[in-house]
Design an enzyme around this catalytic site. Structure first.
Site, PDB file in Angstrom:
ATOM      1  N   GLU A 183      62.831  18.906  66.862  1.00  0.00           N
ATOM      2  CA  GLU A 183      63.442  19.520  67.639  1.00  0.00           C
ATOM      3  C   GLU A 183      64.098  18.331  68.776  1.00  0.00           C
ATOM      4  O   GLU A 183      63.090  17.382  69.356  1.00  0.00           O
ATOM      5  CB  GLU A 183      62.408  20.210  68.907  1.00  0.00           C
ATOM      6  CG  GLU A 183      61.717  21.572  68.146  1.00  0.00           C
ATOM      7  CD  GLU A 183      60.826  22.254  69.215  1.00  0.00           C
ATOM      8  OE1 GLU A 183      60.813  23.442  68.829  1.00  0.00           O
ATOM      9  OE2 GLU A 183      59.910  21.496  69.777  1.00  0.00           O
TER      10      GLU A 183
ATOM     11  N   ASN B  98      56.669  25.482  70.142  1.00  0.00           N
ATOM     12  CA  ASN B  98      55.132  25.810  70.762  1.00  0.00           C
ATOM     13  C   ASN B  98      55.432  26.973  71.842  1.00  0.00           C
ATOM     14  O   ASN B  98      54.277  27.550  72.052  1.00  0.00           O
ATOM     15  CB  ASN B  98      54.997  24.714  71.430  1.00  0.00           C
ATOM     16  CG  ASN B  98      54.382  23.606  70.430  1.00  0.00           C
ATOM     17  OD1 ASN B  98      54.043  24.073  69.158  1.00  0.00           O
ATOM     18  ND2 ASN B  98      54.224  22.188  70.473  1.00  0.00           N
TER      19      ASN B  98
END
Ligand SMILES: NC(=O)c1ccc[n+]([C@@H]2O[C@H](COP(=O)([O-])OP(=O)(O)OC[C@H]3O[C@@H](n4cnc5c(N)ncnc54)[C@H](O)[C@@H]3O)[C@@H](O)[C@H]2O)c1
Length: 275
Positions: free
Chosen positions: A145, A183
């Site tokens: 990311e 997440n």
């Protein structure tokens, strides 16, 4: 291209290994020479195994030097930080890196749960600070990311994105919000799975089978939490809950009790399953 990696623990060593595999000049900084040397040996070991398995033809470990001196990162194009997950040490490090590195060097953090913007704010040049969030184990997990903090420049952001591609990863672009993308979605979802264990009185095996065969997951949620580490999952859930205050993000009491009892999953030999 020269990349600096600060902290050669679980993540940093994996990131340094990816750099070597990609033929990039790399300098790794650890707190002691011994820790640096140990990480270098581990990297050599993993790369040798990849050659033996026919996954790569060869590698050149001389691309990686280790040091305890931050000053040795002065000529890096990009520095990736992978030290302890605590804000103050990271902020101190970034303000030191800013003094040491070239003004055009990109400074990246591999933080999972801290704010990239707060880390960047410790510097006078927050435009060159960016998040590069690798997944564990970094050499195996394809995703990175690439995280844009409030003041990150387009140039620094794109340099980080390109470096992730050079390292053979699949980067995605996102902004600096708690949990970033994966997440933010996965932690509450796994917590829901654990709650369903009690609500639906389904067994651990059946819950895992349900998500594998009904939702196409490559592994069941209980297997996944065991792999990640129950303590790590609880800690990450607490961090997300602290920031966003959504009840699903708080770790279920069952997981907290398991962590307190030392049932940490694969690494302790027992979690939802016994290993
Ligand atoms: N472990 C994971 O699953 C995971 C996944 C993604 C991101 N992260 C993030 O990566 C970072 C590192 O995590 P980890 O699991 O590799 O931790 P780790 O404890 O395995 O490694 C940290 C290393 O940094 C070294 N270190 C500490 N301060 C230092 C300094 N000032 N200079 C140089 N080295 C220093 C330590 O000696 C240690 O070897 C954290 O921010 C963590 O949140 C971890």
């Amino acid at each position: 291209m020269k990349v600096g990696v600060v902290g050669l623990g679980a993540m940093g060593a994996g990131i340094a290994q990816l750099c070597v595999e990609s033929g990039v000049d790399t300098v790794g900084r650890e707190v002691t020479a011994e820790l640096g040397e140990r990480a270098r040996e581990r990297i050599g070991h993993f790369l040798t195994r990849k050659v033996e398995k026919g996954q790569i033809e060869s590698f050149d470990l001389s691309l990686l030097t280790t040091t305890t001196e931050l000053a040795d990162l002065a000529d890096c194009d990009v520095v990736i930080e992978a030290i302890v997950e605590e804000l103050e040490p990271k902020r101190e490090l970034f303000s030191e890196l800013e003094r040491i590195c070239r003004p055009d060097a990109v400074l990246a953090t591999n933080t999972s749960a801290l704010s990239v913007t707060e880390i960047a704010a410790a510097t006078q040049s927050p435009q060159r600070v960016v998040g590069m969030h690798f997944f564990n184990p970094a050499p195996l997990m394809p995703l990175v990311e690439v995280v844009r903090a409030e003041l990150t420049s387009d140039d620094a952001f794109e340099q980080a994105y390109r470096l992730a591609e050079t390292m053979g990863k699949h980067p995605i672009r996102c902004h600096d919000t708690p949990g970033f993308v994966v997440n933010r979605i996965l932690l509450p979802l796994l917590n829901d799975c654990v709650r369903v264990l009690d609500e639906a009185r389904v067994s651990v095996d059946d819950l895992d089978a349900g998500m594998k065969h009904g939702a196409g997951w490559p592994m069941g949620p209980c297997e996944l939490i065991d792999l990640v580490g129950i303590d790590v999952h609880v800690h990450a859930s607490e961090a997300l809950y602290d920031k966003l205050r959504e009840p699903r993000m708080a770790p279920p009491p069952r997981l907290v009790a398991m962590a307190n009892a030392g049932l940490l999953g694969r690494k302790s030999g027992r979690g939802f399953y016994t290993y």
